[in-house]
Design a protein around this motif. Sequence first.
Motif, mmCIF file in Angstrom:
data_model
loop_
_atom_site.group_PDB
_atom_site.id
_atom_site.type_symbol
_atom_site.label_atom_id
_atom_site.label_comp_id
_atom_site.label_asym_id
_atom_site.label_seq_id
_atom_site.Cartn_x
_atom_site.Cartn_y
_atom_site.Cartn_z
ATOM 1 N N ILE A 41 55.221 47.039 41.033
ATOM 2 C CA ILE A 41 54.874 48.147 40.152
ATOM 3 C C ILE A 41 53.843 49.021 40.841
ATOM 4 C CG2 ILE A 41 55.317 46.889 37.997
ATOM 5 C CD1 ILE A 41 52.350 46.322 37.805
ATOM 6 N N ASN A 42 53.646 50.203 40.288
ATOM 7 C CA ASN A 42 52.609 51.089 40.791
ATOM 8 C C ASN A 42 51.264 50.662 40.208
ATOM 9 O OD1 ASN A 42 54.383 52.744 42.281
ATOM 10 N ND2 ASN A 42 54.961 53.855 40.407
ATOM 11 N N ILE A 43 50.348 50.314 41.065
ATOM 12 C CA ILE A 43 49.035 49.819 40.627
ATOM 13 C C ILE A 43 48.136 51.002 40.303
ATOM 14 C CG2 ILE A 43 46.996 48.500 41.304
ATOM 15 C CD1 ILE A 43 48.804 46.868 43.146
ATOM 16 N N ASP A 44 47.657 51.031 39.059
ATOM 17 C CA ASP A 44 46.759 52.104 38.668
ATOM 18 C C ASP A 44 45.309 51.626 38.717
ATOM 19 O OD1 ASP A 44 46.488 50.500 36.450
ATOM 20 O OD2 ASP A 44 47.523 51.868 35.067
ATOM 21 N N GLN A 45 44.394 52.530 38.422
ATOM 22 C CA GLN A 45 42.965 52.209 38.525
ATOM 23 C C GLN A 45 42.553 51.133 37.523
ATOM 24 O OE1 GLN A 45 40.426 55.634 38.271
ATOM 25 N NE2 GLN A 45 38.545 54.474 38.619
ATOM 26 N N LYS A 46 43.152 51.159 36.312
ATOM 27 C CA LYS A 46 42.803 50.172 35.298
ATOM 28 C C LYS A 46 43.188 48.766 35.750
ATOM 29 C CE LYS A 46 43.501 48.921 30.432
ATOM 30 N NZ LYS A 46 44.130 49.308 29.138
ATOM 31 N N LEU A 47 44.391 48.646 36.338
ATOM 32 C CA LEU A 47 44.842 47.331 36.803
ATOM 33 C C LEU A 47 43.940 46.832 37.927
ATOM 34 C CD1 LEU A 47 46.998 45.128 36.522
ATOM 35 C CD2 LEU A 47 48.303 46.296 38.301
ATOM 36 N N GLU A 48 43.589 47.724 38.838
ATOM 37 C CA GLU A 48 42.703 47.335 39.940
ATOM 38 C C GLU A 48 41.354 46.867 39.405
ATOM 39 O OE1 GLU A 48 40.500 49.382 43.803
ATOM 40 O OE2 GLU A 48 42.228 50.362 42.863
ATOM 41 N N SER A 49 40.829 47.584 38.426
ATOM 42 C CA SER A 49 39.531 47.232 37.849
ATOM 43 C C SER A 49 39.586 45.860 37.170
ATOM 44 C CB SER A 49 39.108 48.299 36.853
ATOM 45 O OG SER A 49 37.902 47.937 36.202
ATOM 46 N N LEU A 50 40.679 45.585 36.455
ATOM 47 C CA LEU A 50 40.809 44.301 35.755
ATOM 48 C C LEU A 50 40.940 43.148 36.745
ATOM 49 C CD1 LEU A 50 43.167 45.372 32.828
ATOM 50 C CD2 LEU A 50 40.799 44.605 32.625
ATOM 51 N N PHE A 51 41.690 43.369 37.831
ATOM 52 C CA PHE A 51 41.804 42.321 38.856
ATOM 53 C C PHE A 51 40.441 42.033 39.489
ATOM 54 C CE2 PHE A 51 46.516 42.489 39.241
ATOM 55 C CZ PHE A 51 46.735 41.127 39.315
ATOM 56 N N LEU A 52 39.669 43.079 39.741
ATOM 57 C CA LEU A 52 38.346 42.878 40.336
ATOM 58 C C LEU A 52 37.420 42.117 39.380
ATOM 59 C CD1 LEU A 52 37.788 46.329 42.089
ATOM 60 C CD2 LEU A 52 38.155 44.106 43.186
ATOM 61 N N LYS A 53 37.518 42.424 38.084
ATOM 62 C CA LYS A 53 36.707 41.698 37.108
ATOM 63 C C LYS A 53 37.118 40.219 37.061
ATOM 64 C CE LYS A 53 35.659 45.566 33.995
ATOM 65 N NZ LYS A 53 35.877 46.125 32.630
ATOM 66 N N GLY A 54 38.418 39.961 37.132
ATOM 67 C CA GLY A 54 38.880 38.572 37.147
ATOM 68 C C GLY A 54 38.403 37.830 38.378
ATOM 69 N N PHE A 55 38.438 38.515 39.534
ATOM 70 C CA PHE A 55 37.948 37.905 40.764
ATOM 71 C C PHE A 55 36.453 37.643 40.683
ATOM 72 C CE2 PHE A 55 35.997 38.442 44.969
ATOM 73 C CZ PHE A 55 36.580 37.371 45.628
ATOM 74 N N ASP A 56 35.708 38.585 40.078
ATOM 75 C CA ASP A 56 34.262 38.393 39.918
ATOM 76 C C ASP A 56 33.976 37.150 39.075
ATOM 77 O OD1 ASP A 56 33.609 40.582 41.430
ATOM 78 O OD2 ASP A 56 33.387 41.945 39.716
ATOM 79 N N SER A 57 34.808 36.896 38.066
ATOM 80 C CA SER A 57 34.633 35.688 37.233
ATOM 81 C C SER A 57 34.800 34.432 38.072
ATOM 82 C CB SER A 57 35.647 35.695 36.082
ATOM 83 O OG SER A 57 35.471 36.810 35.236
ATOM 84 N N LEU A 58 35.810 34.443 38.953
ATOM 85 C CA LEU A 58 36.034 33.288 39.820
ATOM 86 C C LEU A 58 34.888 33.124 40.807
ATOM 87 C CD1 LEU A 58 37.865 30.989 40.799
ATOM 88 C CD2 LEU A 58 39.038 32.653 42.249
ATOM 89 N N ARG A 59 34.427 34.230 41.374
ATOM 90 C CA ARG A 59 33.327 34.149 42.346
ATOM 91 C C ARG A 59 32.045 33.653 41.689
ATOM 92 N NH1 ARG A 59 32.143 39.462 45.714
ATOM 93 N NH2 ARG A 59 31.751 40.233 43.603
ATOM 94 N N GLU A 60 31.807 34.061 40.441
ATOM 95 C CA GLU A 60 30.607 33.610 39.736
ATOM 96 C C GLU A 60 30.640 32.096 39.541
ATOM 97 O OE1 GLU A 60 27.992 34.829 35.763
ATOM 98 O OE2 GLU A 60 29.959 35.734 36.136
ATOM 99 N N LEU A 61 31.828 31.565 39.277
ATOM 100 C CA LEU A 61 31.960 30.114 39.113
ATOM 101 C C LEU A 61 31.733 29.381 40.432
ATOM 102 C CD1 LEU A 61 35.077 30.005 36.749
ATOM 103 C CD2 LEU A 61 32.808 29.134 36.202
ATOM 104 N N THR A 62 32.335 29.885 41.503
ATOM 105 C CA THR A 62 32.172 29.200 42.801
ATOM 106 C C THR A 62 30.739 29.311 43.315
ATOM 107 O OG1 THR A 62 32.974 31.190 43.943
ATOM 108 C CG2 THR A 62 34.596 29.476 43.437
ATOM 109 N N ASP A 63 30.065 30.406 42.968
ATOM 110 C CA ASP A 63 28.662 30.542 43.383
ATOM 111 C C ASP A 63 27.775 29.485 42.743
ATOM 112 O OD1 ASP A 63 29.239 32.676 45.003
ATOM 113 O OD2 ASP A 63 28.551 34.220 43.604
ATOM 114 N N CYS A 64 28.198 29.008 41.554
ATOM 115 C CA CYS A 64 27.402 27.982 40.869
ATOM 116 C C CYS A 64 27.279 26.713 41.703
ATOM 117 C CB CYS A 64 28.033 27.641 39.515
ATOM 118 S SG CYS A 64 27.882 28.939 38.273
#
Length: 249
Positions: free
Chosen positions: A26-49
């Motif tokens: 699909i064509n990736i729009d800015q909203k989808l990119e932003s949501l993926f980055l937020k999801g990745f940030d959640s994972l990174r916050e957990l691994t940083d623990c």
Amino acid sequence: MLGFDGIHRTAHHLEDCLKLLKDHPINIDQKLESLFLKGFDSLRELTDCIQGPFGFREEDAQQLLQESEPIFTQLQNHLSFLMNGVEVTPEPARRLVGANFAAQVNEILKQALPFFKQAPTAAGRQQIVMCCDRLIQLCPGVEPWRSLIQTIQRAVANSQTPYPTLAPILIKEIKQASELLLAENPGAIAPSPSLQKLAAASGTIGVSPATQPLTVPAEPQAVARVLIESFNKQQLREIAQLLVAALKA
């Protein structure tokens, strides 16, 4: 593999969404990119623990996971919209346990631990059994959980089982079962052979050393005579402690 359930579930959320992208270009729009980055940030916050000063605590991970759930709901919803042109709002999943389940389990275990550090007594074992009752009440409708905790209660009731043997098994099995509940996999909960062995060896008040049921008369003095004739001094002391604890409850 390492038992970090919060990281495991967050990574799977991202994996599911990335798989949708792979299977449905699909064509990736800015909203989808932003949501993926937020999801990745959640994972990174957990691994940083893991490398943090306090280490990785599953109760903190579950809290972070709970906070990130709306992000993945929005992500899957927007992916559906880009693929099908229809905005889908999924019904909230019905979870087996509440958001604070892991913290509640840990709190009950903390209350039971002091009794394991004391000399074994019938009254102390009774207090541990009562802590197990509270664990059951956290999710009484989940039969595998109830069955496991009841098996633990029978093992605790065995006065011949030393605390150093019992405590590690008890804590490990409760932790593993709670993680399975958080992963929505109650069917995998089952007492280990070691725990079953301890529970099978458990004796209960009202059963003689020869495992023959006792006939308990209604008259108190007659009850005392039956107990004196059926149990040794150590067992009688434990029975007395249990009765005193019951009167104080």
